[in-house]
Design a protein around this motif. Structure first.
Motif, PDB file in Angstrom:
ATOM      1  N   TYR A  60       0.858  -1.197   0.000  1.00 20.19           N
ATOM      2  CA  TYR A  60       0.000   0.000   0.000  1.00 20.19           C
ATOM      3  C   TYR A  60       0.878   1.226   0.000  1.00 20.19           C
ATOM      4  O   TYR A  60       2.088   1.154   0.249  1.00 20.19           O
ATOM      5  CB  TYR A  60      -0.937   0.011   1.212  1.00 20.19           C
ATOM      6  CG  TYR A  60      -0.244   0.036   2.533  1.00 20.19           C
ATOM      7  CD1 TYR A  60       0.115   1.245   3.120  1.00 20.19           C
ATOM      8  CD2 TYR A  60       0.058  -1.145   3.205  1.00 20.19           C
ATOM      9  CE1 TYR A  60       0.765   1.273   4.324  1.00 20.19           C
ATOM     10  CE2 TYR A  60       0.712  -1.122   4.414  1.00 20.19           C
ATOM     11  CZ  TYR A  60       1.056   0.094   4.979  1.00 20.19           C
ATOM     12  OH  TYR A  60       1.703   0.137   6.165  1.00 20.19           O
ATOM     13  N   TYR A  81      -5.225   6.642   0.088  1.00 21.47           N
ATOM     14  CA  TYR A  81      -4.702   5.331   0.412  1.00 21.47           C
ATOM     15  C   TYR A  81      -4.785   4.487  -0.852  1.00 21.47           C
ATOM     16  O   TYR A  81      -5.857   4.252  -1.390  1.00 21.47           O
ATOM     17  CB  TYR A  81      -5.530   4.710   1.529  1.00 21.47           C
ATOM     18  CG  TYR A  81      -5.068   3.345   1.950  1.00 21.47           C
ATOM     19  CD1 TYR A  81      -4.040   3.213   2.875  1.00 21.47           C
ATOM     20  CD2 TYR A  81      -5.652   2.207   1.438  1.00 21.47           C
ATOM     21  CE1 TYR A  81      -3.607   1.965   3.276  1.00 21.47           C
ATOM     22  CE2 TYR A  81      -5.227   0.951   1.828  1.00 21.47           C
ATOM     23  CZ  TYR A  81      -4.205   0.837   2.754  1.00 21.47           C
ATOM     24  OH  TYR A  81      -3.768  -0.399   3.146  1.00 21.47           O
ATOM     25  N   ASP A 135      -8.457   7.640   2.578  1.00 20.79           N
ATOM     26  CA  ASP A 135      -7.911   6.683   3.541  1.00 20.79           C
ATOM     27  C   ASP A 135      -8.708   6.686   4.830  1.00 20.79           C
ATOM     28  O   ASP A 135      -8.441   5.913   5.725  1.00 20.79           O
ATOM     29  CB  ASP A 135      -6.423   6.953   3.821  1.00 20.79           C
ATOM     30  CG  ASP A 135      -6.223   7.916   4.966  1.00 20.79           C
ATOM     31  OD1 ASP A 135      -7.038   8.847   5.078  1.00 20.79           O
ATOM     32  OD2 ASP A 135      -5.260   7.739   5.722  1.00 20.79           O
ATOM     33  N   GLN A 199      -7.661   1.878   7.847  1.00 24.75           N
ATOM     34  CA  GLN A 199      -6.714   0.825   8.205  1.00 24.75           C
ATOM     35  C   GLN A 199      -6.571   0.708   9.726  1.00 24.75           C
ATOM     36  O   GLN A 199      -6.615  -0.391  10.285  1.00 24.75           O
ATOM     37  CB  GLN A 199      -5.361   1.089   7.547  1.00 24.75           C
ATOM     38  CG  GLN A 199      -5.433   1.191   6.047  1.00 24.75           C
ATOM     39  CD  GLN A 199      -6.163   0.028   5.412  1.00 24.75           C
ATOM     40  OE1 GLN A 199      -5.975  -1.132   5.798  1.00 24.75           O
ATOM     41  NE2 GLN A 199      -7.028   0.306   4.456  1.00 24.75           N
TER      42      GLN A 199
END
Lengths: 616, 160, 102
Positions: A60, A81, A135, A199
């Motif tokens: 990533y 992201y 993100d 995340q």
């Protein structure tokens, strides 16, 4: 290179701004260049970014630009992201989006709202990119609402017809139900983990929440609510067929290829949460299955070319949900991509047909178009084959993966697989019913001069044809995203099952041929019984969902609005106003306008004050 | 001198009363001049000859001449007397008179608490001028600016 | 020099002030109103002079001078307004100026 990712949504956003600020004063070629060019630039950049990213071997990559807002510990930023999943989405959005933009430069050529159309389209692409690249869930939500807004604006693009405005409002309100549920889900997640960075959230959820407990189930359910709203799944599927009121490129871009798959993206993005809630995950599968079957039945009875495709879209997203539900994350994303190719192709093809038929959308007023409209015919043929999962077309591979993942699931897996196969059977019937009625048989009256538009409409069709054919061989790099969650890496299906899955759609095509191609079997005979008539009516109305929702929500609300026309709460404030008005009327009498009266008032006040001073 | 004070005071009150009940505007103006002159006498008696002189020259002279000019310009002569008579009914005096009487009563109440007989000392032009061009020079400047502003405003307002 | 009771001077100022107030409140002719205002201003000037006499200072006369200036400026502006009003309404009746009625 990767740091330039923020430019991806920026290009279309700039396109939107320049188009909206000039408000239609630019000449058409420049509008077309800005509208399609900005998305083209994004696509070129996306392709370069994809190459760099895949070459780097990273799992990533995060690009932080600036902080959006800062409230205590809550500091969501415009951070992007990039991983395999967003990479695929980004390429699909910019790539298919670019082709559709190019097509639209021809399709919308005679429309007075040319510039407005492209400004909305660009805004949509910008918002959609924000959705998949963000993100954190706040940025995702921004894009989520942005695409909802653009969907509303574009469904009601031809706003002079009231029914288009109605369809736009319906889409907006119905998806809003899901969006609200999703917003509550975000609040819940934030309240628990203090962050909305996706995340961080997923890692925290994995550590803090045990599998099968209540909290992850509730969170997943709330997010699922948002997903079913956006992706037109049961029970919020009713808006999508009406959304076909918009121009056909919109149906292709927003209501087939990209926006409606945002729900699939959301679930895939937060798959950790769904794995923590197995009950909800299997619910996703059931929702997908039931939706795909219902939409399949309905698609068989529709006569409007775009509505057939709309129900087919609902049905195909049902497959994606089915895949998500059985844990075949990458298969679902794969199907999302191939579906974007062939459904965009089908919609654009239908757009060409509609234009050539002078805005006629009833398939039973068309016929024998394969000679007159060869390009449309070819695109429909290839799109239909891919849609029915004809072997070695793109749809075949992706649908295959989903169904194989389903059958390997313990317990209910077989039933899910069976339902999916039945759905594939219906897909074959309704798709080729459309094909045979529109392109074969005899012409049913409407005159048609031939293909409409130039290279800018035919080239995108051809590119999409190629993609629909060979898209199945594309390998999507999402292993790293779903590495620990993938249920099935390799499928070991028996020949029997493979055979069934290949044969069933073909049987469907055959039945469609018997009814509509060779006329060996007669629809009239089938429709003779009253049961069949009622069933047809029931299915045609989309299983009466609109009727049900009207009775359940719309009519009670209208009734409430009618009896409460003079808002009760308003009455109270009206009272305050009345009191003020009365007091004003009293005081206003002192304003005689006579100077001497004012002087007397001043003198009286003086006397009173001195009296007070003397007394105290 | 004390007699002169009371005499001038009485003339001032009577002529002022005549001003406010007079219907002929020119007569009223003459009564006003009389009142101002008698006040000037009071000033003199109180040992302020400079103020008395200014009262006579500026107030009774210059300002009243201004009034006279305006009255002539407006041509408010004999024919307005009937109108004035109509406006000056006895009842319109009631409320203002009561109000003024209360106010006066209050003033008298306050004034009555002071009781001080003053030996009048003469404060002449010299002392006043020394103050005016000493510590109060700024006040003089401000007054001149005020007059200038009044001049400009009057010129502008009276213009056609 | 004889003595003068200070309160009598103030009472005279009070009476003149009250008379001026009655004039302002009673008269409809705007010229009379302006004249009554002059009476009131003059009365306050008188009060200053009386106070100055009480202390034997010259400051009271300075204040009177300023009041005099104020009165002159006020009369100039007021008369200008009266002329303008007469041009517009052909009357000196102050009651015609009641457009600000609420």
């Amino acid at each position: 290179m990767l740091d330039l990712i923020w430019l991806l949504p920026t290009f279309p956003l700039l396109g939107f701004l320049s188009l909206v600020l000039t408000s239609g004063r630019l000449p058409k070629p420049i509008v077309a260049a800005i509208g399609a060019g900005s998305v083209g630039l994004s696509f070129a950049l996306a392709a370069m970014i994809a190459m760099t990213f895949l070459g780097s071997g990273e799992d990533y990559y995060i690009v932080e630009t600036f902080t959006w807002m800062s409230v205590g510990s809550f500091t969501p930023g415009f951070s992007f992201y990039l991983d395999g999943l967003s990479l695929v989405m980004m390429l699909v959005i910019t790539g298919v989006g670019f082709l559709i933009h190019v097509y639209a430069t021809g399709y919308m050529d005679e429309d007075p709202g040319y510039s407005r159309f492209f400004s909305y389209m660009n805004l949509f692409v910008a918002a959609m990119l924000m959705l998949v690249l963000g993100d954190n869930l706040v940025l995702l939500y921004l894009g989520w609402e942005g695409v909802g807004l653009c969907s509303y604006l574009l469904i009601g693009f031809w706003y002079t017809k009231p029914e288009n405005g109605y369809a736009a409002r319906k889409a907006f309100v119905v998806t809003r139900v899901g969006d609200t549920s999703m917003a509550i889900g975000l609040f819940l997640l934030f309240a628990h983990f203090g962050t909305l960075n996706i995340q961080d959230l997923m890692h925290a959820a994995e550590i803090e929440w045990a599998t099968g407990t209540n909290l992850p189930a509730i969170a997943a359910l709330l997010l699922l609510g948002g997903a079913v709203g956006k992706s037109a799944q049961l029970p919020l599927q009713t808006w999508l067929p009406d959304a076909m009121a918009g121009p056909t490129p919109i149906s292709a871009l927003i209501h087939a290829a990209t926006m409606v798959t945002a729900g699939v993206y959301l679930i895939a993005r937060t798959h950790v949460l769904f794995e923590l809630a197995p009950d909800v995950q299997i619910l996703v599968a059931w929702i997908g299955l039931i939706t795909l079957l219902m939409a399949g039945f309905t698609a068989m009875t529709q006569t409007d070319i775009k509505r057939i495709l709309a129900f087919s879209t609902v049905s195909q997203i049902g497959y994606m949900f089915l895949g998500l539900g059985v844990g075949a994350w990458s298969a679902s994303i794969f199907h999302l991509m191939t579906h974007a190719f062939f459904k965009a192709l089908l919609f654009l093809g239908s757009g060409s047909v509609i234009l050539a038929m002078h805005h006629e959308q009833d398939i039973f007023k068309m016929g024998a178009l394969r000679k007159v409209l060869p390009i449309s015919f070819a695109s429909f043929m290839i799109g239909s084959l891919a849609l029915t999962a004809f072997p070695f077309t793109s749809g075949f591979f992706s649908k295959d993966e989903i169904l194989l993942a389903a059958i390997e699931l313990e317990g209910v897996g077989f039933w899910l697989w069976l339902g999916g196969v039945v759905g594939a059977f219906f897909t074959g019937i309704y798709t080729f019913r459309l094909m045979f009625v529109v392109f074969f048989g005899e012409n049913r009256g409407h005159h048609c001069e031939g293909e409409y538009g130039g290279w800018n409409m035919s080239v995108p069709l051809m590119i999409l044809m190629v993609l629909s054919l060979v898209g199945g061989f594309i390998h999507i790099p999402v292993e790293a995203v779903f590495s620990h969650g993938e249920a099935h890496e390799e499928h070991h299906a028996s020949l029997l099952i493979e055979g069934i899955m290949i044969a069933v759609p073909l049987i469907g095509i055959g039945i469609a041929y018997l009814f509509y191609g060779s006329k060996t079997l007669s629809v009239e005979n089938l429709m003779a019984s009253s049961l069949a008539k009622n069933l047809h009516k029931f299915w045609n109305s989309g299983w009466g969902m609109d009727w049900l929702y009207d009775r359940l929500f719309v009519f009670p609300f209208m009734w409430l609005a009618r009896i409460n026309a003079k808002d009760i709460v308003d009455q109270f404030y009206g009272l305050v106003v009345e009191i003020n008005r009365a007091a004003h009327q009293m005081i206003v009498r002192s304003q005689t306008g006579y100077l001497r009266w004012y002087a007397l008032s001043v003198a009286t006040g003086l006397v009173l004050i001195i009296t007070l001073g003397v007394l105290l | 001198m004390t007699t002169l004070f009371y005499l001038a005071g009485a003339i001032a009150v009577i002529s002022t009363f005549a001003v406010i009940v007079q219907t002929n505007i020119v007569h009223a103006l003459l009564y006003l001049i009389l009142s101002l002159l008698s006040v000037a006498v009071v000033f003199y008696v109180l040992g302020a000859p400079f103020a008395a002189v200014l009262e006579a020259i500026v107030y009774a002279g210059a300002i009243m001449v201004l009034f006279l000019f305006v009255i002539m310009m407006l041509n408010l002569g004999q024919h307005t007397r009937e109108q004035e008579r109509g406006w000056l009914a006895a009842r319109v005096f009631v409320a203002p008179a009561i109000m003024a009487a209360i106010l006066l009563g209050q003033l008298l109440n306050v004034i009555g608490q002071l009781s001080h007989d003053v030996e009048v000392t003469r404060v002449g032009v010299f002392e006043v001028s020394a103050l005016l061009f000493g510590p109060y020079v700024l006040a003089v400047e401000l007054a001149s600016i005020l007059l200038l502003a009044g001049l400009v405003a009057a010129y502008h307002l009276a213009k056609k | 020099m004889e003595t003068i009771p200070i309160e009598h001077g103030l009472i005279l100022a009070g009476i003149l002030f009250a008379l001026g107030l009655i004039g302002v409140l009673t008269r409809r002719n705007i010229v009379f109103v302006l004249m009554s205002l002059e009476i009131m201003l003059n009365a306050s000037g008188l009060a200053f002079i009386v106070a100055a006499a009480r202390w034997g200072h010259a400051e009271g006369q300075v204040m009177f001078l300023i009041i005099l200036t104020l009165a002159a400026a006020e009369v100039a502006v007021g008369l200008g307004l009266i002329i303008q009003m007469f041009r517009k309404y052909q009357t000196v009746d102050i009651n015609v100026l009641s457009e600000m009625k609420g």
